[in-house]
Design a protein around this motif. Structure first.
Motif, PDB file in Angstrom:
ATOM      1  N   ALA A   1       0.808  -1.221   0.000  1.00 57.15           N
ATOM      2  CA  ALA A   1       0.000   0.000   0.000  1.00 57.15           C
ATOM      3  C   ALA A   1       0.842   1.272   0.000  1.00 57.15           C
ATOM      4  CB  ALA A   1      -0.926   0.009   1.218  1.00 57.15           C
ATOM      5  N   ALA A   2       2.118   1.172   0.315  1.00 59.09           N
ATOM      6  CA  ALA A   2       2.958   2.359   0.463  1.00 59.09           C
ATOM      7  C   ALA A   2       3.315   2.972  -0.883  1.00 59.09           C
ATOM      8  CB  ALA A   2       4.233   1.997   1.223  1.00 59.09           C
ATOM      9  N   SER A   3       3.448   4.285  -0.895  1.00 55.40           N
ATOM     10  CA  SER A   3       3.903   4.991  -2.095  1.00 55.40           C
ATOM     11  C   SER A   3       5.426   4.910  -2.190  1.00 55.40           C
ATOM     12  CB  SER A   3       3.482   6.453  -2.046  1.00 55.40           C
ATOM     13  OG  SER A   3       4.132   7.184  -3.075  1.00 55.40           O
ATOM     14  N   PRO A   4       5.965   4.664  -3.381  1.00 51.85           N
ATOM     15  CA  PRO A   4       7.416   4.608  -3.540  1.00 51.85           C
ATOM     16  C   PRO A   4       8.051   5.974  -3.824  1.00 51.85           C
ATOM     17  CG  PRO A   4       6.382   3.996  -5.595  1.00 51.85           C
ATOM     18  CD  PRO A   4       5.257   4.270  -4.626  1.00 51.85           C
ATOM     19  N   VAL A   5       7.240   7.015  -3.894  1.00 51.40           N
ATOM     20  CA  VAL A   5       7.746   8.333  -4.276  1.00 51.40           C
ATOM     21  C   VAL A   5       8.779   8.831  -3.255  1.00 51.40           C
ATOM     22  CG1 VAL A   5       7.140  10.751  -4.664  1.00 51.40           C
ATOM     23  CG2 VAL A   5       5.642   8.931  -5.519  1.00 51.40           C
ATOM     24  N   GLY A   6       9.981   9.144  -3.736  1.00 53.98           N
ATOM     25  CA  GLY A   6      11.022   9.711  -2.894  1.00 53.98           C
ATOM     26  C   GLY A   6      11.793   8.708  -2.069  1.00 53.98           C
ATOM     27  N   VAL A   7      11.486   7.427  -2.208  1.00 55.82           N
ATOM     28  CA  VAL A   7      12.159   6.408  -1.389  1.00 55.82           C
ATOM     29  C   VAL A   7      12.652   5.275  -2.292  1.00 55.82           C
ATOM     30  CG1 VAL A   7      11.209   6.844   0.895  1.00 55.82           C
ATOM     31  CG2 VAL A   7       9.816   5.651  -0.778  1.00 55.82           C
ATOM     32  N   PRO A   8      13.730   5.504  -3.044  1.00 56.36           N
ATOM     33  CA  PRO A   8      14.167   4.537  -4.052  1.00 56.36           C
ATOM     34  C   PRO A   8      14.618   3.200  -3.487  1.00 56.36           C
ATOM     35  CG  PRO A   8      15.790   6.295  -3.781  1.00 56.36           C
ATOM     36  CD  PRO A   8      14.560   6.737  -3.063  1.00 56.36           C
ATOM     37  N   LEU A   9      15.261   3.189  -2.330  1.00 57.77           N
ATOM     38  CA  LEU A   9      15.669   1.910  -1.760  1.00 57.77           C
ATOM     39  C   LEU A   9      14.458   1.063  -1.384  1.00 57.77           C
ATOM     40  CD1 LEU A   9      18.763   2.826   0.427  1.00 57.77           C
ATOM     41  CD2 LEU A   9      18.715   1.186  -1.457  1.00 57.77           C
TER      42      LEU A   9
ATOM     43  N   THR B   1       8.174  12.197   9.896  1.00 57.07           N
ATOM     44  CA  THR B   1       8.345  10.816   9.441  1.00 57.07           C
ATOM     45  C   THR B   1       7.124   9.980   9.783  1.00 57.07           C
ATOM     46  OG1 THR B   1      10.737  10.997   9.805  1.00 57.07           O
ATOM     47  CG2 THR B   1       9.829   8.775   9.566  1.00 57.07           C
ATOM     48  N   GLU B   2       6.633  10.111  11.009  1.00 57.00           N
ATOM     49  CA  GLU B   2       5.451   9.345  11.416  1.00 57.00           C
ATOM     50  C   GLU B   2       4.237   9.735  10.584  1.00 57.00           C
ATOM     51  OE1 GLU B   2       5.581   6.849  13.306  1.00 57.00           O
ATOM     52  OE2 GLU B   2       7.579   7.141  14.141  1.00 57.00           O
ATOM     53  N   ALA B   3       4.111  11.026  10.277  1.00 53.85           N
ATOM     54  CA  ALA B   3       2.978  11.472   9.462  1.00 53.85           C
ATOM     55  C   ALA B   3       3.080  10.940   8.033  1.00 53.85           C
ATOM     56  CB  ALA B   3       2.922  13.004   9.459  1.00 53.85           C
ATOM     57  N   LEU B   4       4.295  10.843   7.505  1.00 54.90           N
ATOM     58  CA  LEU B   4       4.476  10.366   6.135  1.00 54.90           C
ATOM     59  C   LEU B   4       4.240   8.870   5.996  1.00 54.90           C
ATOM     60  CD1 LEU B   4       7.675  12.370   5.076  1.00 54.90           C
ATOM     61  CD2 LEU B   4       5.344  12.729   4.249  1.00 54.90           C
ATOM     62  N   ILE B   5       4.612   8.100   7.012  1.00 58.04           N
ATOM     63  CA  ILE B   5       4.488   6.647   6.902  1.00 58.04           C
ATOM     64  C   ILE B   5       3.110   6.154   7.328  1.00 58.04           C
ATOM     65  CG2 ILE B   5       5.324   6.005   9.209  1.00 58.04           C
ATOM     66  CD1 ILE B   5       6.937   3.765   7.859  1.00 58.04           C
ATOM     67  N   ALA B   6       2.393   6.938   8.110  1.00 55.88           N
ATOM     68  CA  ALA B   6       1.110   6.490   8.657  1.00 55.88           C
ATOM     69  C   ALA B   6       0.118   6.015   7.603  1.00 55.88           C
ATOM     70  CB  ALA B   6       0.498   7.601   9.509  1.00 55.88           C
ATOM     71  N   PRO B   7      -0.020   6.697   6.442  1.00 57.06           N
ATOM     72  CA  PRO B   7      -1.020   6.245   5.465  1.00 57.06           C
ATOM     73  C   PRO B   7      -0.803   4.820   4.961  1.00 57.06           C
ATOM     74  CG  PRO B   7      -0.350   8.496   4.990  1.00 57.06           C
ATOM     75  CD  PRO B   7       0.578   7.987   6.051  1.00 57.06           C
TER      76      PRO B   7
END
Length: 245
Positions: free
Chosen positions: A116-124, A212-218
């Motif tokens: 479900a996570a977006s890959p935008v900005g996190v290439p690894l 960080t917590e706000a970005l990963i929560a979704p």
């Protein structure tokens, strides 16, 4: 918040294989002793046969010349290094979670969060998510926890940068689950002397943690309330089974 409730488990269980006997065996098999070579080529190998600056950009918190030296020190194609590193991760999971009987269910829940996570900005994260997931639950738990750790680490790098901190400043503040800031900074290739950490830098780092917590929560919103509680319970149990003695 589910992401915050499993943060410690993800960071510690997801990264524990990196210092394991399985990774050391990988290094021995290819004649590369020590931590940096196998770590850099193995973890970064999912990005392909690229210039070391690409790995520097993705790793973020490592000293750049240390990354370049390590990346160029391993006589193994990037894709093969990533496969070997993944195999070490899986074998670590099979060994350390041998007594954990609910691995299949935990792997199912972790897999849904990762998907479900977006890959935008996190290439690894994107690179590791693209690797095939192990069919057995114990190996899959180790693999997917590592992938989720890459997601959090990549988002944290974005948040730290947005708060105006340098990678070294963030490392000196945060340290790692097993060492203080200066000790961890030395492991990541940074050279002393280190500048003292200021109250303003600590406040910025605290703000970065919140971002960080706000970005990963979704990513965790794919689970309903019962599934989220189950994930926390199972991650806690897996962490205990693998790492608590």
């Amino acid at each position: 918040m589910t992401a915050a409730a499993v943060k410690q488990q993800v960071l510690e269980l997801g990264g524990a294989f990196m210092l394991s006997r399985e990774v050391r065996q990988f290094g021995a098999d290819i004649g590369v002793p020590g931590f940096h070579g196998t770590y850099t080529r193995g973890r970064g190998g999912v990005l392909g046969e690229v210039d070391a600056d690409v790995i520097v950009a993705a790793f973020g918190f490592f000293e750049p010349e240390c990354v370049r030296t390590a990346w160029e020190s391993v006589p193994l194609p990037a894709d093969k290094a990533a496969e070997a590193y993944l195999n070490a991760c899986r074998e670590f999971g099979r060994r350390k979670l041998a007594a954990f009987e609910e691995a299949d269910r935990l792997a199912e829940l972790l897999g849904r969060v990762v998907a479900a996570a977006s890959p935008v900005g996190v290439p690894l994260f994107a690179g590791w998510r693209a690797m095939p997931v192990a069919e057995d639950g114990r190996a899959a738990v180790a693999q997917l926890t590592h992938v989720l750790r890459e997601l959090r680490g990549g988002l944290h790098l974005l948040a730290v940068t947005a708060q105006g901190l340098t990678p070294l400043q963030a490392v000196l503040i945060a340290g790692s689950p097993v060492s203080d800031g200066p000790t961890h900074a030395r492991l990541l290739g940074w050279n002393e002397p280190f500048e003292p950490t200021t109250d303003d830098q600590r406040a910025r780092w605290t703000a970065a943690e919140a971002v960080t917590e706000a970005l990963i929560a979704p990513s965790f919103e794919v689970l309903d309330a019962d599934e989220s509680a189950e994930l926390v319970t199972l991650m806690t149990a897996a962490h205990r089974a693998a790492l608590v003695r």
